[in-house]
Design an enzyme around this catalytic site. Structure first.
Site: not given
Ligand code: AMP
Length: 396
Positions: A35, A198, A354, A377
């Protein structure tokens, strides 16, 4: 609108909001200065013109109280090394010391102000505090994309005191231009790849992207909710039961808008959420009881890869699997490689918002992507189609 390239900073004191919120070890040593490096082009342009620079930033979450562990002083010293010149430091971002040091600043000099968030007025977007900040400089530059989604004093409110002297720094402009290439008038076909854990955190992103993409790839944990919504057996996979209807709505919206939707057909499954779990492959809609889908399977990799390679514009947000664990990394690596390959053949690619940013860095592919966003974010909100207050304040 003023731009960095056309504005002449000669003789001006530029008040520049930057993101110096860098990670540090227990002794305050900077462990990743990405950064800090990202703001150098903006600082150097101002200095080259014959202006001086007053840098303001937050660091950590001091919650409106002075906390010596979150002082920007060590970061200012690190920055001095990066710039190859002395950097002055004011022990507070407003008040007598800041005023005196800003007033005495000569062309070619750089001053760093102490952590903005030592004052509760920063996050509250307080007018009087914003005015005090504004009195330090002649022109306001916002180069902190990572906080552009916050209507804080230094990111947004301060801009109103510079009605005809406010502009984006180079980093901020690059982020805005990159999103413009994806959501504005993209070269087609345009494919969005959305993954991560999610659906709940990506609903608005998905619904907004459906308006502009030709193909939409869904992977990661969130894909399980879609598989279940279509009647599949997802075993012990992460599924958001309360969002099954929302998943069906998104499927319908994609159909109505002619967007080709890709949902995994197979998965790497495990009998525990662990690096040492037993693993197997299964159809995405026939995950055995007690097993969970933790990565996309080889058939999904192939079809996702083909979609990526026929695209001219790519947006990637969120990993395809639990890429932090080696046995569930392959899907994310394969998509990262496909995005890099499409880019080498002339596609424009933006990775942002992300953990996919962490993934392309981890796999050493960041320099093969057209643009890797610096704002988590902020990028996510931008992709949701929201107006970011920090951007609106400069444009308005
Ligand atoms: P996000 O912050 O919502 O972009 O999610 C990122 C996180 O999603 C990472 O830490 C991954 O380990 C998790 N992730 C990806 N695929 C899966 C899965 N099939 N089941 C559970 N967690 C997951």
């Amino acid at each position: 609108m003023l731009t960095m390239d056309t504005y002449d900073f000669s003789g001006k004191k530029a008040l520049v909001r930057v993101d110096l919120n860098v990670p540090q070890d227990a002794n305050g040593k900077v462990t990743d200065d990405t950064r800090a490096r990202a703001i150098i082009p903006t600082v150097n342009k101002i200095l080259k013109d014959g202006g001086s620079v007053i840098l303001m930033s937050h660091l950590g979450r001091p919650k409106g109280k002075v906390n010596p562990a979150m002082s920007l002083k060590p970061i200012a010293e690190h920055l001095s090394g990066l710039l190859g010149k002395p950097v002055l430091f004011a022990t507070d971002c407003v008040g007598a010391d800041a005023k005196a040091k800003a007033a005495a600043l000569k062309p070619g000099e750089v001053l760093v102000l102490e952590n903005l968030r030592f004052h509760p007025e920063e996050e509250a977007g307080d007018e009087a505090f914003s005015k005090s900040l504004s009195e330090l400089g002649d022109v306001y530059v916002n180069d902190a994309f990572g906080t552009a989604h916050r209507a804080h004093a230094s990111t947004t409110i301060v801009a109103k005191f510079f009605p005809s002297a406010k502009l984006f720094g180079y980093l901020m402009q690059a982020e805005i231009d990159s999103v413009g290439k994806v959501l504005g008038h993209p070269q087609r076909p345009m494919t969005a790849i959305v993954g991560g854990s999610k659906v709940s955190s990506k609903i608005d992103v998905l619904r907004n992207l459906i308006n502009s993409c030709d193909e939409l790839i869904i992977g990661g944990g969130m894909a399980n909710t879609f598989v279940r919504a279509m009647g599949g057996q997802t075993g012990a996979s992460l599924v958001e039961e309360d969002l099954l209807d929302m998943a069906r709505t998104i499927i319908e919206e994609a159909k109505a808008k002619g967007v080709q939707l890709h949902i995994p057909t197979d998965a790497v499954v495990a009998d525990a959420f662990s690096e040492t779990a037993n693993t197997d492959e299964a159809a995405a809609d026939a995950v055995p009881d007690g097993w969970m889908a933790l990565d996309i399977g080889p058939k999904s990799v192939e079809s996702f890869r083909a979609a990526v390679l026929r695209s001219k514009t790519l947006l990637w947000n969120g990993p395809m699997g639990v890429f932090e664990m080696k046995p569930f990394q392959r899907g994310t690596v394969a998509i990262a490689e496909a995005v890099a390959e499409a880019t080498s053949k002339g596609a424009f690619s933006l990775v942002g918002g992300g953990d996919s940013v962490a993934a392309v860095n981890q796999f050493g592919l960041a320099d093969k992507i057209s643009y890797v966003s610096t704002g988590g974010g902020a990028m996510l909100e931008y992709l949701e189609g929201k107006v970011l207050p920090g951007i609106a304040a400069i444009k308005g």
